[in-house]
Design a protein around this motif. Structure first.
Motif, PDB file in Angstrom:
ATOM      1  N   GLN A 190       8.204 -64.024 -22.497  1.00 47.43           N
ATOM      2  CA  GLN A 190       8.550 -64.943 -21.416  1.00 47.43           C
ATOM      3  C   GLN A 190       9.989 -64.698 -20.981  1.00 47.43           C
ATOM      4  O   GLN A 190      10.781 -64.096 -21.712  1.00 47.43           O
ATOM      5  CB  GLN A 190       8.384 -66.415 -21.818  1.00 47.43           C
ATOM      6  CG  GLN A 190       9.370 -66.896 -22.864  1.00 47.43           C
ATOM      7  CD  GLN A 190       9.246 -68.392 -23.113  1.00 47.43           C
ATOM      8  OE1 GLN A 190       8.224 -69.003 -22.890  1.00 47.43           O
ATOM      9  NE2 GLN A 190      10.318 -68.997 -23.588  1.00 47.43           N
ATOM     10  N   GLU A 215       3.014 -62.258 -17.967  1.00 47.30           N
ATOM     11  CA  GLU A 215       2.086 -61.733 -16.968  1.00 47.30           C
ATOM     12  C   GLU A 215       2.687 -61.786 -15.566  1.00 47.30           C
ATOM     13  O   GLU A 215       2.627 -60.810 -14.813  1.00 47.30           O
ATOM     14  CB  GLU A 215       0.781 -62.524 -17.011  1.00 47.30           C
ATOM     15  CG  GLU A 215      -0.284 -62.001 -16.059  1.00 47.30           C
ATOM     16  CD  GLU A 215      -1.599 -62.741 -16.168  1.00 47.30           C
ATOM     17  OE1 GLU A 215      -2.530 -62.409 -15.415  1.00 47.30           O
ATOM     18  OE2 GLU A 215      -1.703 -63.657 -17.011  1.00 47.30           O
ATOM     19  N   ASP A 216       3.277 -62.935 -15.201  1.00 45.67           N
ATOM     20  CA  ASP A 216       3.871 -63.071 -13.863  1.00 45.67           C
ATOM     21  C   ASP A 216       5.091 -62.176 -13.703  1.00 45.67           C
ATOM     22  O   ASP A 216       5.297 -61.562 -12.640  1.00 45.67           O
ATOM     23  CB  ASP A 216       4.250 -64.528 -13.597  1.00 45.67           C
ATOM     24  CG  ASP A 216       3.035 -65.418 -13.393  1.00 45.67           C
ATOM     25  OD1 ASP A 216       1.955 -64.884 -13.065  1.00 45.67           O
ATOM     26  OD2 ASP A 216       3.157 -66.646 -13.566  1.00 45.67           O
ATOM     27  N   TYR A 217       5.909 -62.102 -14.739  1.00 48.19           N
ATOM     28  CA  TYR A 217       7.125 -61.298 -14.671  1.00 48.19           C
ATOM     29  C   TYR A 217       6.809 -59.808 -14.553  1.00 48.19           C
ATOM     30  O   TYR A 217       7.331 -59.113 -13.672  1.00 48.19           O
ATOM     31  CB  TYR A 217       7.982 -61.565 -15.905  1.00 48.19           C
ATOM     32  CG  TYR A 217       9.201 -60.676 -16.016  1.00 48.19           C
ATOM     33  CD1 TYR A 217      10.317 -60.896 -15.210  1.00 48.19           C
ATOM     34  CD2 TYR A 217       9.238 -59.619 -16.922  1.00 48.19           C
ATOM     35  CE1 TYR A 217      11.437 -60.080 -15.309  1.00 48.19           C
ATOM     36  CE2 TYR A 217      10.352 -58.800 -17.027  1.00 48.19           C
ATOM     37  CZ  TYR A 217      11.455 -59.038 -16.220  1.00 48.19           C
ATOM     38  OH  TYR A 217      12.556 -58.227 -16.325  1.00 48.19           O
ATOM     39  N   LEU A 232       9.240 -67.899 -16.545  1.00 44.80           N
ATOM     40  CA  LEU A 232       8.124 -67.041 -16.140  1.00 44.80           C
ATOM     41  C   LEU A 232       7.431 -66.526 -17.390  1.00 44.80           C
ATOM     42  O   LEU A 232       8.097 -66.104 -18.344  1.00 44.80           O
ATOM     43  CB  LEU A 232       8.621 -65.838 -15.330  1.00 44.80           C
ATOM     44  CG  LEU A 232       9.155 -66.084 -13.921  1.00 44.80           C
ATOM     45  CD1 LEU A 232       9.683 -64.773 -13.342  1.00 44.80           C
ATOM     46  CD2 LEU A 232       8.080 -66.651 -13.017  1.00 44.80           C
ATOM     47  N   ASP A 233       6.103 -66.545 -17.385  1.00 47.10           N
ATOM     48  CA  ASP A 233       5.411 -65.918 -18.507  1.00 47.10           C
ATOM     49  C   ASP A 233       5.379 -64.408 -18.291  1.00 47.10           C
ATOM     50  O   ASP A 233       5.694 -63.899 -17.213  1.00 47.10           O
ATOM     51  CB  ASP A 233       4.020 -66.501 -18.714  1.00 47.10           C
ATOM     52  CG  ASP A 233       3.084 -66.282 -17.522  1.00 47.10           C
ATOM     53  OD1 ASP A 233       3.289 -65.310 -16.766  1.00 47.10           O
ATOM     54  OD2 ASP A 233       2.143 -67.079 -17.355  1.00 47.10           O
ATOM     55  N   ARG A 281      12.667 -60.231 -11.004  1.00 53.64           N
ATOM     56  CA  ARG A 281      12.570 -58.806 -11.289  1.00 53.64           C
ATOM     57  C   ARG A 281      13.678 -58.030 -10.576  1.00 53.64           C
ATOM     58  O   ARG A 281      14.204 -57.045 -11.114  1.00 53.64           O
ATOM     59  CB  ARG A 281      11.200 -58.263 -10.871  1.00 53.64           C
ATOM     60  CG  ARG A 281      10.081 -58.478 -11.870  1.00 53.64           C
ATOM     61  CD  ARG A 281      10.303 -57.761 -13.189  1.00 53.64           C
ATOM     62  NE  ARG A 281      10.626 -56.356 -13.043  1.00 53.64           N
ATOM     63  CZ  ARG A 281       9.738 -55.385 -12.896  1.00 53.64           C
ATOM     64  NH1 ARG A 281       8.451 -55.657 -12.916  1.00 53.64           N
ATOM     65  NH2 ARG A 281      10.134 -54.134 -12.769  1.00 53.64           N
ATOM     66  N   ALA A 306       4.008 -58.366 -13.688  1.00 52.59           N
ATOM     67  CA  ALA A 306       3.176 -58.012 -12.537  1.00 52.59           C
ATOM     68  C   ALA A 306       3.981 -57.942 -11.243  1.00 52.59           C
ATOM     69  O   ALA A 306       3.557 -57.307 -10.274  1.00 52.59           O
ATOM     70  CB  ALA A 306       2.041 -59.027 -12.377  1.00 52.59           C
ATOM     71  N   ALA A 307       5.143 -58.590 -11.222  1.00 51.40           N
ATOM     72  CA  ALA A 307       5.983 -58.589 -10.016  1.00 51.40           C
ATOM     73  C   ALA A 307       6.716 -57.257  -9.891  1.00 51.40           C
ATOM     74  O   ALA A 307       6.885 -56.516 -10.864  1.00 51.40           O
ATOM     75  CB  ALA A 307       6.983 -59.736 -10.075  1.00 51.40           C
ATOM     76  N   PRO A 324       9.028 -64.644  -8.939  1.00 56.09           N
ATOM     77  CA  PRO A 324       8.869 -63.455  -9.795  1.00 56.09           C
ATOM     78  C   PRO A 324       9.544 -62.211  -9.219  1.00 56.09           C
ATOM     79  O   PRO A 324      10.168 -61.441  -9.952  1.00 56.09           O
ATOM     80  CB  PRO A 324       7.354 -63.284  -9.893  1.00 56.09           C
ATOM     81  CG  PRO A 324       6.806 -64.655  -9.678  1.00 56.09           C
ATOM     82  CD  PRO A 324       7.707 -65.265  -8.643  1.00 56.09           C
ATOM     83  N   GLU A 325       9.439 -62.016  -7.905  1.00 56.94           N
ATOM     84  CA  GLU A 325      10.084 -60.865  -7.284  1.00 56.94           C
ATOM     85  C   GLU A 325      11.599 -60.976  -7.381  1.00 56.94           C
ATOM     86  O   GLU A 325      12.290 -59.999  -7.669  1.00 56.94           O
ATOM     87  CB  GLU A 325       9.664 -60.748  -5.818  1.00 56.94           C
ATOM     88  CG  GLU A 325      10.327 -59.591  -5.086  1.00 56.94           C
ATOM     89  CD  GLU A 325       9.881 -59.469  -3.638  1.00 56.94           C
ATOM     90  OE1 GLU A 325      10.742 -59.241  -2.763  1.00 56.94           O
ATOM     91  OE2 GLU A 325       8.666 -59.602  -3.387  1.00 56.94           O
TER      92      GLU A 325
END
Length: 239
Positions: A135, A150-152, A147-148, A15, A154-155, A11-12
């Motif tokens: 997504q 939320e994960d994307y 990545l959904d 991003r 939040a990173a 995710p990081e």
């Protein structure tokens, strides 16, 4: 024995790529229309912002519709832009609220400058549309996946991204001979086409050929731009 982390969490990394990525095409879900070229950038939250002219697809959008936006992150190698990664962001598109247009334009202007951003801020034709992310499909070198939202969302990008980019460009423009020599020592073979490809708190990635990326992790993640600069200096001194 605990092994060091060699690369950022996915995710990081995604991003981080998105920060400097530019939108290239947009397609509308359920439509027979082909994907069309688009301009814009990515805001501080990782959401694509599209800069749309009056004669372009989506200009008249008032309600949320589902779209997919292609984002491409590049790296200049010998003055030619090479793709580092592609992201496909799927979500609901909507006009940027009037009281947020200026901030949205400023957030993308530094990395994706465009004269029409000023016109959009002043309501002189072009509009800014924002994608509410559902997504993200990513293809980065040898990695791909989904990545959904939320994960994307939040990173966060690499905390030293701006400093890392400055260092990377400096090495590739002023110290490439040193890099080539250092990589040759590490590989035990000549590496005349070595370029610094990515640089982050976990390590460096070197491109030695169009289809060959070599990851060189730091002994431990760095915790400041100064430590990143020192780690890079140690890499270049291996000759």
């Amino acid at each position: 024995m605990q092994h060091p982390v060699t690369a950022p969490p996915i995710p990081e990394r995604v991003r981080t790529l998105a920060v400097g990525a530019a939108p290239t095409h947009v397609s509308v879900a359920g439509s027979a229309l082909p994907a069309t070229a688009v301009r814009g950038g990515v805001d501080a939250e990782g959401r694509p912002i599209l800069l749309v002219k009056p004669d372009e697809l989506l200009y008249g959008v008032t309600d949320e519709i589902v779209v997919t936006v292609d984002l491409v992150a590049t790296r200049a190698i010998e003055s030619v832009d090479r793709a580092r990664g592609m992201l496909k962001v799927r979500g609901w598109i909507q006009p940027v609220p009037a009281d947020e247009i200026r901030d949205a334009a400023i957030s993308i202007a530094e990395r994706c400058p465009d004269e029409d951003l000023f016109a959009a801020v002043e309501s002189r034709g072009p509009r800014l549309l924002r994608v509410d992310v559902a997504q993200v499909v990513y293809l980065t070198g040898q990695e791909s996946g989904v990545l959904d939202a939320e994960d994307y969302l939040a990173a966060t990008p690499d905390p030293f991204l701006d400093a890392a980019e400055r260092m990377l460009h400096h090495v590739n423009s002023a110290h490439r001979a040193q890099l080539v020599e250092a990589v040759a020592v590490l590989l035990g073979a000549p590496a005349p086409n070595a370029w610094l490809w990515e640089l982050d708190r976990f390590g460096a990635t070197v491109r030695t050929a169009p289809d060959n990326l070599i990851r060189l992790p730091w002994p431990a993640p760095v915790t400041s731009p100064t430590a990143l600069e020192q780690a890079l200096a140690c890499l270049l001194c291996r000759h």
